[in-house]
Design a protein around this motif. Sequence first.
Motif, mmCIF file in Angstrom:
data_model
loop_
_atom_site.group_PDB
_atom_site.id
_atom_site.type_symbol
_atom_site.label_atom_id
_atom_site.label_comp_id
_atom_site.label_asym_id
_atom_site.label_seq_id
_atom_site.Cartn_x
_atom_site.Cartn_y
_atom_site.Cartn_z
ATOM 1 N N LEU A 1 0.807 -1.219 0.000
ATOM 2 C CA LEU A 1 0.000 0.000 0.000
ATOM 3 C C LEU A 1 0.843 1.273 0.000
ATOM 4 C CD1 LEU A 1 -2.928 -0.565 2.522
ATOM 5 C CD2 LEU A 1 -2.995 -0.604 0.035
ATOM 6 N N ILE B 1 -3.378 -5.283 12.789
ATOM 7 C CA ILE B 1 -2.435 -4.893 13.844
ATOM 8 C C ILE B 1 -3.127 -4.122 14.978
ATOM 9 C CG2 ILE B 1 -0.429 -3.419 14.323
ATOM 10 C CD1 ILE B 1 0.643 -4.293 11.518
ATOM 11 N N ALA C 1 -9.044 -5.464 5.697
ATOM 12 C CA ALA C 1 -9.237 -4.735 6.955
ATOM 13 C C ALA C 1 -7.907 -4.741 7.715
ATOM 14 C CB ALA C 1 -10.330 -5.387 7.799
ATOM 15 N N ARG C 2 -7.846 -3.942 8.752
ATOM 16 C CA ARG C 2 -6.624 -3.903 9.564
ATOM 17 C C ARG C 2 -6.589 -5.055 10.573
ATOM 18 N NH1 ARG C 2 -7.239 2.050 11.791
ATOM 19 N NH2 ARG C 2 -9.410 1.427 11.516
ATOM 20 N N MET D 1 -4.377 -4.312 6.638
ATOM 21 C CA MET D 1 -4.458 -3.156 5.751
ATOM 22 C C MET D 1 -3.604 -1.978 6.196
ATOM 23 S SD MET D 1 -7.628 -1.285 3.915
ATOM 24 C CE MET D 1 -8.413 -2.627 3.087
ATOM 25 N N ASP D 2 -2.823 -2.150 7.227
ATOM 26 C CA ASP D 2 -1.837 -1.118 7.507
ATOM 27 C C ASP D 2 -0.675 -1.180 6.525
ATOM 28 O OD1 ASP D 2 -2.786 0.447 9.726
ATOM 29 O OD2 ASP D 2 -2.811 -1.464 10.804
ATOM 30 N N TYR D 3 -0.499 -2.325 5.862
ATOM 31 C CA TYR D 3 0.596 -2.469 4.905
ATOM 32 C C TYR D 3 0.204 -3.210 3.634
ATOM 33 C CZ TYR D 3 3.356 -0.914 8.807
ATOM 34 O OH TYR D 3 3.830 -0.153 9.827
#
Lengths: 99, 556
Positions: B49, B427, B424-425, B416-418
């Motif tokens: 991302l 972490i 979805a996230r 979804m942080d990376y």
Amino acid sequence: MSRAFLPKVVTANLLIEGTSVWLTEADVWSPRMCDAEFIEDEAHAEIRLLFAKSQPQTVVGPYLADARLGVNGPEPVHFREAFRGRGPSNYAHGAQVEA
Amino acid sequence: MYQYNDFDEAFVRERVAQFRAQVARRIDGSLTEDEFRPLRLMNGLYLQLHAYMLRVAVPYGTLNPSQMRQLAYIADRWDKGYGHFTTRQNIQFNWPQLADVPDMLEALADVGMHAIQTSGNTIRNVTADHFAGAAADEIEDPRPVAELLRQWSTDHPEFQFLPRKFKIAITGSPNDRAVTRAHDIGLRMVRNADGEPGFEVIVGGGLGRTPMIGKVIKEFLPKADLLPYVEAVVSVWNLLGRRDNKYKARIKITVHEHGIDEIRDLVDARFEQIKATFAGVVRQLLAEIEHFFQPPQFSTKPVTGFDSERLANPAFRSWTDTNLAQHRNPDYAIVSVSIKKHGATPGDATSDQMRALADIAETYGHGELRISHEQNVILPHVHKSDLPAVYQALRAADLATANIGLISDIIACPGMDYCALATARSIPIAQEIATRFEDLKLEHDIGPLKIKISGCINACGHHHVGHIGILGLDRAGVENYQITLGGDHTQDAVIGEKTGPGFSYEDITDAIERIVMTYLSLRSDPAEEFLAAYKRLGAEPFKAALYSEAKAHAAE
């Protein structure tokens, strides 16, 4: 009847840095989505995407992302685009500190 | 541990040189992205991302201190000072720049490491029991076989363009810590009637959108037949595998569609065809490789200071209660170093922490380190009298969290942080759950409980086999988290059951708390662990706890 066209921005990742960028009206790539050209016409969106695709030595994987117009310019509609524009939530890295 | 020979060294250096030229040709425009993409993926380089991501293989999870220091150096020199250990015993760097990657690969080659086949439709990094070579319950160290498989699978000409990726896991213990039943091939060491060690071969396991527990294709495979047999399996699948549909391309679908008996017959036929070409090779190569995996010279010094420190220092005692496992030498312990400090990102270690781990391994751990699929770091050989000093050194590096196997020892994919594939996230969910139960001061009372979180259906976070699994999805443009219960990653592997509708990002931690509170109120006694209680009680009381509040709101 075809679905109504949702406004778009053109986005991609820089070839060398890999960071997220948005295409501006001035044909340059900005690290801030709010600088992006807000595209309300479908045919124009396709033309701008073609323009982005003609720059393979600058960006990778350009695509059209849904956007809405905010106070400072285009804003993301989907959370994925919001995260791309902000950076990860676990560290102050990426666009939130570098853009 | 294994040291590269001239062949390995020349091969890896050549790949670096090739990739350097490929990057240069991409940058100067000679290669299009469509041409370059498969080349970068073959070398472990993804575009995520926010940036590129380089995935480096830690073969069968084994590292020496020099390698760990080099990973720290790479993190400082070309990334943001940390690395992320993954569920496949790899390390990922989240912020490299394209032009720097050849130098990063060169730095890896300097310490006998690479990123080859960490992506693409190839045989990926062979993973192994992270306690290999140390565990009290082990028949034999499986890593020589894992190294043999690494050599065989690396650049194997028949298997560079498989229908889909292919993952092999291996354990030398009957107690499976390598999740062998959720891999394309799982190898579990067993003994035959004559007491000889060999492998139970499991095929067609996998998680992802169609989770399946692997099936036993061979109850006992002599070690000498290992390579031709594994090659026969991959070869049969390479022809049968569904190249028409990537969602049906993994061997689990092939086994499901054809049935294990037909696959077994085909594999046996192929094995008969090719085994002569391997005559003696396995035995000879294994003998050479085993030489590198000799156990360390264990100290015979007396065990002093361990019990007295336990009595004197409650924090040390708590850490020894959770973070130690039984070593085959009674004077030693296996130390699991938690990379899951409450509120931190699961699996992320800073470069300073990597260097501290390298120093500790060198001083107290016979120079050995392991990466576990649970995203922790293992010191496999620590003399018990050195444990107080190890603990102090870990504390100084902020690595002494006493939570191995507990509710905050959470597996979480980057989400979804990376990750570009995530829906979805993951972490922040892991961070919030860990922090919540730390604040409640409940996790030691709760006892062993494995939460595993994936940020998409591909299940890198192994959510299907978590006691509590969490799957992050995109539901109409909003993050939504589906819960599964009762999963098990061990030799008794079970796919968890969905509880019902998912929960929002804001509500998921409360939902997990309700599950845990239900367990605490219904367990027969404190010794009954979460999974045992779930098996006894079934899903209903947990579903009632999860959804009764929602139903009450609906009735209002």
